[in-house]
Design a protein around this motif. Structure first.
Motif, PDB file in Angstrom:
ATOM      1  N   LEU A   1     -22.586   4.731  39.421  1.00 33.13           N
ATOM      2  CA  LEU A   1     -21.398   4.404  39.050  1.00 33.13           C
ATOM      3  C   LEU A   1     -21.533   4.817  37.836  1.00 33.13           C
ATOM      4  O   LEU A   1     -20.358   5.498  37.228  1.00 33.13           O
ATOM      5  CB  LEU A   1     -20.886   3.163  39.369  1.00 33.13           C
ATOM      6  N   GLU A   4     -21.371   8.591  37.236  1.00 32.32           N
ATOM      7  CA  GLU A   4     -20.433   9.089  37.664  1.00 32.32           C
ATOM      8  C   GLU A   4     -19.111   8.843  36.683  1.00 32.32           C
ATOM      9  O   GLU A   4     -18.164   9.810  36.507  1.00 32.32           O
ATOM     10  CB  GLU A   4     -19.760   8.494  39.106  1.00 32.32           C
ATOM     11  N   TYR A 128     -11.680   8.707  37.005  1.00 33.90           N
ATOM     12  CA  TYR A 128     -11.178   8.994  38.280  1.00 33.90           C
ATOM     13  C   TYR A 128      -9.965  10.045  38.358  1.00 33.90           C
ATOM     14  O   TYR A 128     -10.179  11.110  39.084  1.00 33.90           O
ATOM     15  CB  TYR A 128     -10.935   7.662  39.000  1.00 33.90           C
TER      16      TYR A 128
END
Length: 152
Positions: A1, A4, A128
């Protein structure tokens, strides 16, 4: 995570080693690691929340005043999320200079955890939206649902 979200590196002050420590320290103890291999190598939802809190503490994001100063000095254009833009644009040397004394896993905190969590969640939300080319989080959720159901 953390990879990312582009949170590992000098610009955030979170090293790969610290990311691994967050993972380990956030896990609840597991009895019989061999029998419970999946649980031993993964997180429960509670572990995930603990990991977010520990990451927020490590990040020690700049305050609104520090962001004002940064954007004034650098003449950078401002995005909807100045914090997200700061971490996208800031150079390692500038980030190191701005790093708060409370950054780190054993440092004395200078701001409340909810404030730090808000900063981390803002960075993650905009990252995101950027990665999925969406203008809202609802768009990201829709794409993630579609991704899950189509197997992509």
């Amino acid at each position: 995570l953390l990879n990312e979200m582009h949170l590992i590196g000098n610009h955030t002050g979170i090293s790969r080693r610290e990311g691994k420590l967050v993972f380990i320290w956030s896990q609840m103890p597991v009895q019989e690691e061999i029998k419970n291999r999946e649980r031993y190598t993964g997180w429960t939802f509670i572990d995930f929340l603990e990991g977010l809190c520990r990451t927020a503490d490590l990040l020690a994001a700049p305050t609104p005043e520090e962001l004002d100063e940064y954007f004034h000095e650098t003449n950078k254009s401002e995005h909807d999320s100045r914090l997200w833009e700061f971490y996208k644009e800031v150079k390692d040397d500038m980030a190191a200079k701005m790093r708060r004394s409370s950054a780190g896993s054993v440092a004395e905190p200078t701001r409340p955890l909810p404030e730090k969590m808000g900063a981390l969640l803002e960075i993650m939300s905009y990252e995101y939206m950027h990665q999925y080319h969406c203008k809202t989080l609802d768009g990201v959720v829709g794409k993630l649902k579609n991704k899950k159901t189509t197997g992509h």
